[in-house]
Design an enzyme around this catalytic site. Structure first.
Site, PDB file in Angstrom:
ATOM      1  N   GLN A   1       6.825  -5.510  -3.800  1.00  0.00           N
ATOM      2  CA  GLN A   1       5.925  -5.168  -2.694  1.00  0.00           C
ATOM      3  C   GLN A   1       4.458  -5.192  -3.108  1.00  0.00           C
ATOM      4  O   GLN A   1       3.603  -5.521  -2.300  1.00  0.00           O
ATOM      5  CB  GLN A   1       6.255  -3.780  -2.122  1.00  0.00           C
ATOM      6  CG  GLN A   1       7.602  -3.684  -1.477  1.00  0.00           C
ATOM      7  CD  GLN A   1       8.614  -3.016  -2.381  1.00  0.00           C
ATOM      8  OE1 GLN A   1       8.697  -3.313  -3.579  1.00  0.00           O
ATOM      9  NE2 GLN A   1       9.402  -2.122  -1.836  1.00  0.00           N
TER      10      GLN A   1
ATOM     11  N   ASP B   1       6.721   9.029  -0.186  1.00  0.00           N
ATOM     12  CA  ASP B   1       7.716   9.023   0.878  1.00  0.00           C
ATOM     13  C   ASP B   1       8.069  10.441   1.301  1.00  0.00           C
ATOM     14  O   ASP B   1       8.422  10.674   2.446  1.00  0.00           O
ATOM     15  CB  ASP B   1       8.967   8.273   0.420  1.00  0.00           C
ATOM     16  CG  ASP B   1       8.727   6.777   0.425  1.00  0.00           C
ATOM     17  OD1 ASP B   1       9.023   6.161   1.462  1.00  0.00           O
ATOM     18  OD2 ASP B   1       8.220   6.246  -0.567  1.00  0.00           O
TER      19      ASP B   1
ATOM     20  N   ASN C   1       8.530   8.898  -4.401  1.00  0.00           N
ATOM     21  CA  ASN C   1       7.897   7.637  -4.025  1.00  0.00           C
ATOM     22  C   ASN C   1       8.693   6.502  -4.660  1.00  0.00           C
ATOM     23  O   ASN C   1       9.636   6.722  -5.422  1.00  0.00           O
ATOM     24  CB  ASN C   1       6.432   7.609  -4.484  1.00  0.00           C
ATOM     25  CG  ASN C   1       5.640   6.486  -3.850  1.00  0.00           C
ATOM     26  OD1 ASN C   1       5.726   6.242  -2.653  1.00  0.00           O
ATOM     27  ND2 ASN C   1       4.863   5.782  -4.661  1.00  0.00           N
ATOM     28  N   LYS C   2       8.280   5.281  -4.385  1.00  0.00           N
ATOM     29  CA  LYS C   2       8.930   4.086  -4.912  1.00  0.00           C
ATOM     30  C   LYS C   2       9.231   4.226  -6.401  1.00  0.00           C
ATOM     31  O   LYS C   2       8.412   4.740  -7.161  1.00  0.00           O
ATOM     32  CB  LYS C   2       7.990   2.893  -4.664  1.00  0.00           C
ATOM     33  CG  LYS C   2       8.449   1.591  -5.245  1.00  0.00           C
ATOM     34  CD  LYS C   2       9.627   1.044  -4.502  1.00  0.00           C
ATOM     35  CE  LYS C   2      10.031  -0.315  -5.080  1.00  0.00           C
ATOM     36  NZ  LYS C   2      11.252  -0.795  -4.525  1.00  0.00           N
TER      37      LYS C   2
END
Length: 193
Positions: free
Chosen positions: A41, A82, A92-93
């Protein structure tokens, strides 16, 4: 790390919105963009948004972030979130915790940018946040392309990790920056109108 711009959220985004504002104010020279494996991403989305805005950037392998910080080439690290627990632990990621640990080891301030809707005061700590495991083919076939390992190789592919609050210098929200101790600050910020 990952994508936190308009493609992932709204308008300017979260962490990428902070980056854009810093650029417009002349406070930013260049952005180091993690590729963000396994879905890439950062390389695909964050780089695209920065390119559109005319913000100078360089894409690096996820594993290069430590070297970049060790060389003193990064003044600050900022990511999205998130979910944020009441104590400030942040999901988070996957790979965000690695960034925070490397940032701490190199005295680089580590910030999280997220809307207050991401804060979950009913979740005391990050230990209570369930981490999703994603399909192994995201690792075996990055971006859906050719196989990069033996067919059927066993993989572990958690979508997120949890960064301990002790590694976070501040949480940037739409109402201001919350600094440690996060439990008090987040409750206070959530109560503001």
């Amino acid at each position: 790390h990952c994508n936190t711009g308009a493609l992932a959220t709204v308008e300017w985004g979260t962490a990428l919105g902070v980056v854009r504002m810093a650029w417009l104010q002349g406070r930013l020279k260049e952005v180091w963009v993690d590729e963000t494996r396994p879905r890439l991403q950062g390389a695909r989305l964050t780089a695209w948004e920065l390119e559109r805005w005319g913000v100078p950037y360089r894409i690096i392998a996820d594993g290069a972030s430590g070297f970049v910080m060790q060389q003193g080439w990064a003044d600050l690290c900022i990511v999205g979130a998130d979910r944020i627990a009441a104590n400030g632990d942040t999901a988070n990621k996957i790979g965000t915790y690695n960034l925070a640990a490397v940032a701490a080891d190199n005295s680089v301030p580590f910030y999280v940018a997220a809307p207050l809707s991401t804060v979950d005061l009913a979740t005391p700590t990050g230990r209570e946040i369930r981490i999703e495991e994603r399909d192994a083919d995201e690792i075996r076939r990055p971006s859906g392309e050719g196989l990069v390992c033996p067919e059927g190789a066993p993989c572990f592919n958690p979508a997120f990790d949890v960064t301990p609050a002790r590694l976070i210098a501040g949480i940037v929200t739409e109402k201001g920056i919350v600094r440690p101790p996060f439990e008090e600050g987040l409750r206070e910020m959530m109560g503001r109108k």
